[in-house]
Design an enzyme around this catalytic site. Structure first.
Site, PDB file in Angstrom:
ATOM      1  N   ASP A  48      31.681  17.522 -26.318  1.00 49.67           N
ATOM      2  CA  ASP A  48      30.896  18.713 -25.992  1.00 49.67           C
ATOM      3  C   ASP A  48      29.923  18.975 -27.139  1.00 49.67           C
ATOM      4  OD1 ASP A  48      30.189  21.640 -25.748  1.00 49.67           O
ATOM      5  OD2 ASP A  48      31.522  21.460 -24.027  1.00 49.67           O
ATOM      6  N   ILE A  49      28.688  19.365 -26.810  1.00 45.67           N
ATOM      7  CA  ILE A  49      27.699  19.599 -27.878  1.00 45.67           C
ATOM      8  C   ILE A  49      27.973  20.890 -28.647  1.00 45.67           C
ATOM      9  CG2 ILE A  49      25.868  18.236 -26.816  1.00 45.67           C
ATOM     10  CD1 ILE A  49      24.575  20.876 -25.920  1.00 45.67           C
ATOM     11  N   HIS A  51      32.520  19.237 -14.334  1.00 46.01           N
ATOM     12  CA  HIS A  51      32.931  18.723 -15.632  1.00 46.01           C
ATOM     13  C   HIS A  51      34.183  19.458 -16.095  1.00 46.01           C
ATOM     14  CE1 HIS A  51      30.023  21.971 -16.431  1.00 46.01           C
ATOM     15  NE2 HIS A  51      30.649  22.187 -17.577  1.00 46.01           N
ATOM     16  N   LEU A  52      35.153  18.666 -16.521  1.00 43.63           N
ATOM     17  CA  LEU A  52      36.423  19.188 -17.006  1.00 43.63           C
ATOM     18  C   LEU A  52      36.362  19.314 -18.519  1.00 43.63           C
ATOM     19  CD1 LEU A  52      39.490  19.833 -16.401  1.00 43.63           C
ATOM     20  CD2 LEU A  52      39.912  17.437 -16.969  1.00 43.63           C
ATOM     21  N   HIS A  53      36.646  20.524 -19.021  1.00 43.90           N
ATOM     22  CA  HIS A  53      36.744  20.734 -20.459  1.00 43.90           C
ATOM     23  C   HIS A  53      38.136  20.331 -20.906  1.00 43.90           C
ATOM     24  CE1 HIS A  53      33.046  23.070 -21.300  1.00 43.90           C
ATOM     25  NE2 HIS A  53      33.153  23.372 -20.019  1.00 43.90           N
TER      26      HIS A  53
END
Length: 191
Positions: A80-81, A149-151
């Site tokens: 993740d950015i 999208h899965l964190h």
């Protein structure tokens, strides 16, 4: 002369909004589609949307984003950015798919595979305490990209103050995916 400048400015603004603005964030239409989980921008027949940054990352068209090793050819994983934890990864389907609001019971195998990829990436990065992991999706309009999208965050016990709010278990804005029973909790009801 003044009218020509105004016309050029309007044309540039509309092109910029269509392209997602200067920061890469979705334009007004893209944000509305993300918030509603609509079919708008869901890509063409091969599951690719050139305006979607996650589609471009999955096709390796974004050189600034390094893909992490992933054993599932239908999924990609990357950092993740804006990490909310020491290990914060996103697991994304290669084919464009709407946000978590579009998930149905037939998508459970996909989400299960996304979770397995997330766990494997954590283990490859020397994180083995899978009881201290938080996985989930942001519920629209709290998701910034309208591509599923899965964190994957770990260790969950080390989330900072803001991250504990932003990735709060089963809140109105973050849907936690349970590794034990694979249920999606949508503010009080299960899929």
């Amino acid at each position: 002369l003044k009218k020509k400048k105004i016309d050029r400015f309007r044309s540039a603004c509309s092109r910029r909004e269509e392209a997602g603005g200067a920061s890469g964030a979705p334009g007004a239409a893209g944000a509305a589609a993300a918030a509603e989980g609509s079919e708008a921008g869901n890509g063409d027949r091969d599951g690719y949307d050139g305006k979607c940054v996650f589609c471009r990352i999955a096709r390796r068209e974004e050189p600034g984003t390094a893909l992490l090793p992933c054993e599932d050819e239908d999924l990609v994983c990357f950092r993740d950015i804006k990490p909310g934890a020491p290990h914060h990864y996103l697991v994304v389907p290669v084919k464009h798919m709407g946000n978590c609001k579009t998930l149905k019971s037939e998508h459970i195998p996909l989400v299960r595979r996304m979770m397995e990829v997330g766990k494997a990436v954590l283990q490859k990065n020397n994180f083995n305490d899978l009881n201290d992991v938080r996985m989930g999706f942001h519920w629209p309009p709290f998701c910034s990209i309208a591509h599923l999208h899965l964190h994957v965050l770990a260790p969950a016990s080390q989330l900072g103050f803001l991250s504990r709010i932003y990735y709060r278990i089963n809140s109105y804005w973050f849907i936690t995916v349970s590794a034990t029973q694979l249920s999606f909790t949508f503010v009080g009801f299960h899929l």
